[in-house]
Motif scaffolding. Structure first.
Motif, PDB file in Angstrom:
ATOM      1  N   ARG A  55       0.672  -1.378  -0.127  1.00  0.00           N
ATOM      2  CA  ARG A  55       0.036  -0.037   0.014  1.00  0.00           C
ATOM      3  C   ARG A  55       0.872   1.210   0.015  1.00  0.00           C
ATOM      4  NH1 ARG A  55      -5.376   1.018   1.418  1.00  0.00           N
ATOM      5  NH2 ARG A  55      -5.430  -1.305   2.432  1.00  0.00           N
ATOM      6  N   GLY A  56       0.385   2.169  -0.787  1.00  0.00           N
ATOM      7  CA  GLY A  56       1.093   3.685  -0.995  1.00  0.00           C
ATOM      8  C   GLY A  56       2.246   3.554  -1.947  1.00  0.00           C
ATOM      9  N   LEU A 123      -3.359   0.344  -3.841  1.00  0.00           N
ATOM     10  CA  LEU A 123      -4.358   1.052  -3.035  1.00  0.00           C
ATOM     11  C   LEU A 123      -4.714   0.092  -1.995  1.00  0.00           C
ATOM     12  CD1 LEU A 123      -6.923   2.206  -5.887  1.00  0.00           C
ATOM     13  CD2 LEU A 123      -5.273   3.506  -4.494  1.00  0.00           C
ATOM     14  N   ASP A 125      -3.342  -3.492   0.668  1.00  0.00           N
ATOM     15  CA  ASP A 125      -2.393  -3.770   1.442  1.00  0.00           C
ATOM     16  C   ASP A 125      -1.270  -4.272   0.755  1.00  0.00           C
ATOM     17  OD1 ASP A 125      -3.722  -2.963   3.831  1.00  0.00           O
ATOM     18  OD2 ASP A 125      -4.243  -4.917   4.112  1.00  0.00           O
ATOM     19  N   TRP A 156      -3.884  11.279  -7.941  1.00  0.00           N
ATOM     20  CA  TRP A 156      -3.642  10.080  -7.018  1.00  0.00           C
ATOM     21  C   TRP A 156      -4.259  10.158  -5.941  1.00  0.00           C
ATOM     22  CZ3 TRP A 156      -0.557   6.899  -9.899  1.00  0.00           C
ATOM     23  CH2 TRP A 156       0.129   7.269 -10.871  1.00  0.00           C
ATOM     24  N   PRO A 157      -5.084   9.091  -5.473  1.00  0.00           N
ATOM     25  CA  PRO A 157      -5.788   9.025  -4.052  1.00  0.00           C
ATOM     26  C   PRO A 157      -5.018   8.533  -2.995  1.00  0.00           C
ATOM     27  CG  PRO A 157      -6.333   7.105  -5.567  1.00  0.00           C
ATOM     28  CD  PRO A 157      -5.411   7.883  -6.217  1.00  0.00           C
ATOM     29  N   LEU A 158      -3.856   9.286  -2.729  1.00  0.00           N
ATOM     30  CA  LEU A 158      -2.986   9.213  -1.769  1.00  0.00           C
ATOM     31  C   LEU A 158      -3.500   9.480  -0.180  1.00  0.00           C
ATOM     32  CD1 LEU A 158      -0.036  10.782  -3.403  1.00  0.00           C
ATOM     33  CD2 LEU A 158      -0.305   8.721  -3.036  1.00  0.00           C
ATOM     34  N   GLU A 159      -3.134   8.376   0.622  1.00  0.00           N
ATOM     35  CA  GLU A 159      -3.435   8.660   1.991  1.00  0.00           C
ATOM     36  C   GLU A 159      -2.107   9.122   2.838  1.00  0.00           C
ATOM     37  OE1 GLU A 159      -4.291   4.388   3.076  1.00  0.00           O
ATOM     38  OE2 GLU A 159      -6.279   4.356   1.928  1.00  0.00           O
ATOM     39  N   GLY A 160      -1.231   9.657   2.024  1.00  0.00           N
ATOM     40  CA  GLY A 160       0.036  10.171   2.858  1.00  0.00           C
ATOM     41  C   GLY A 160       0.916  10.181   1.652  1.00  0.00           C
TER      42      GLY A 160
END
Length: 181
Positions: A55-56, A123, A125, A156-160
């Protein structure tokens, strides 16, 4: 196979026919005759690649300026946002991009012609990404455009902050990149 054109000429979404029953499922992930008949593309693949990422992780945006590679990409585990950018200066869609969620669950594949940059963001794990290429990897001809280029403004749907390789951290701005004619 269901073939869905995108707004980038030549970039195609492929949905295989899946046969499911109580035992599980079966589908042909690639059949040269069907691929040619349904897409109009005849090609020989010379290399299969398999990457696993967490992820990421963001890989790309990659392309080759010589011995360019077309790719047939798919996910066998997890989910990614797959991005394709037109890097042909002479194209009516130059600098435009599409983004598509590819996953093991939706079994979609994406045909990326030689003249496009390609990248993806994991996107889930974990994701396993498989792709067939039409030419061999040529490290001296590979180029990388920055994932965060403001001229492209890819959503980009980034979470960080993304996890990038050293190579991807050194990507060029789109306007400064060596692009295709």
């Amino acid at each position: 196979m269901n073939v869905i054109p995108t707004r980038l000429p030549g970039v195609l979404i492929l949905e295989p026919k899946v046969f499911e029953d109580t035992r599980g499922l079966f589908y042909e992930s690639f059949n040269a005759r069907t691929f040619a008949q349904e897409t109009g593309v005849t090609t020989d693949f010379v290399q299969d690649n398999h990457s696993e990422s967490h992820r990421g992780v963001l890989r790309g945006l990659h392309y080759q300026v010589e011995n360019a590679q077309a790719k047939l990409v798919r996910i066998t585990h997890g989910e990614v946002l797959d991005v394709v950018v037109d890097v042909r200066r002479s194209s009516a869609t130059f600098g435009q991009w599409i983004a598509l969620r590819l996953s093991a669950a939706n079994r979609r594949q994406l045909w990326v012609p030689e003249t496009f940059a390609h990248g993806f963001l994991v996107l889930s794990d974990r994701a396993e990404f498989l792709y067939k290429t039409t030419t061999y990897f040529n490290p001296s001809a590979e180029r990388c455009i920055r994932w965060d280029d403001p001229d492209l403004a890819i959503d980009w749907p980034l979470e960080g902050p993304p996890i990038l390789s050293a190579k991807d951290q050194q990507g060029q701005w789109f306007r400064d990149s060596e692009l295709l004619p």
